[in-house]
Design a protein around this motif. Structure first.
Motif, PDB file in Angstrom:
ATOM      1  N   ASP A 129       0.821  -1.214   0.000  1.00 34.79           N
ATOM      2  CA  ASP A 129       0.000   0.000   0.000  1.00 34.79           C
ATOM      3  C   ASP A 129       0.850   1.256   0.000  1.00 34.79           C
ATOM      4  N   ALA A 130       2.011   1.199   0.665  1.00 32.72           N
ATOM      5  CA  ALA A 130       2.905   2.357   0.730  1.00 32.72           C
ATOM      6  C   ALA A 130       3.785   2.475  -0.511  1.00 32.72           C
ATOM      7  N   GLY A 131       3.665   1.517  -1.427  1.00 28.25           N
ATOM      8  CA  GLY A 131       4.451   1.564  -2.653  1.00 28.25           C
ATOM      9  C   GLY A 131       5.859   1.008  -2.504  1.00 28.25           C
ATOM     10  N   ASP A 132       6.132   0.329  -1.422  1.00 27.69           N
ATOM     11  CA  ASP A 132       7.462  -0.224  -1.167  1.00 27.69           C
ATOM     12  C   ASP A 132       7.474  -1.708  -1.543  1.00 27.69           C
ATOM     13  N   SER A 133       7.414  -1.978  -2.834  1.00 30.99           N
ATOM     14  CA  SER A 133       7.315  -3.366  -3.281  1.00 30.99           C
ATOM     15  C   SER A 133       8.601  -4.145  -3.031  1.00 30.99           C
ATOM     16  N   GLY A 134       9.736  -3.474  -2.936  1.00 31.37           N
ATOM     17  CA  GLY A 134      10.985  -4.163  -2.628  1.00 31.37           C
ATOM     18  C   GLY A 134      10.953  -4.798  -1.261  1.00 31.37           C
ATOM     19  N   ARG A 135      10.563  -4.025  -0.272  1.00 31.85           N
ATOM     20  CA  ARG A 135      10.444  -4.564   1.094  1.00 31.85           C
ATOM     21  C   ARG A 135       9.323  -5.592   1.180  1.00 31.85           C
ATOM     22  N   ALA A 136       8.238  -5.332   0.465  1.00 33.04           N
ATOM     23  CA  ALA A 136       7.114  -6.266   0.478  1.00 33.04           C
ATOM     24  C   ALA A 136       7.541  -7.615  -0.106  1.00 33.04           C
ATOM     25  N   SER A 137       8.334  -7.592  -1.156  1.00 28.79           N
ATOM     26  CA  SER A 137       8.828  -8.839  -1.751  1.00 28.79           C
ATOM     27  C   SER A 137       9.713  -9.597  -0.772  1.00 28.79           C
TER      28      SER A 137
END
Length: 98
Positions: free
Chosen positions: A16-24
């Protein structure tokens, strides 16, 4: 199972925060812990039904995240969802064996 559930919430917030790197990275950790759950199911059957229900809810949350995810993030989400579905199936089988 509780850790996997909480990490799924974290991944959702990261997406949701746009931090797909950390989400991955969080999704990779979820997969790792899901494997640990799968390997430990036969060893410890305490609170097995609660763990199965929690994994079911966690899978539903991941499906919701997948519906809103970008194309780039879908592969990691689908792999994580597949892993959680396998764990949930194994937990369910163990519940019915007891």
């Amino acid at each position: 199972a509780e850790l996997v559930s909480q990490m799924t919430d974290l991944a959702s917030h990261q997406f949701d925060a746009g931090d797909s790197g950390r989400a991955s990275e969080t999704l990779r950790m979820i997969q790792h812990y899901a494997e640990k759950i799968q390997n430990g199911v036969a060893v410890d059957s305490k609170k097995l039904k609660n763990a199965e229900l929690l994994m079911q809810r966690t899978s539903y949350r991941l499906k919701d995240i997948l519906g809103n995810a970008s194309y780039e993030d879908r592969q990691a989400l689908e792999a994580t969802l597949k892993e959680l579905d396998q764990v949930q199936s194994q937990l369910m089988l163990q519940v019915f064996k007891k």
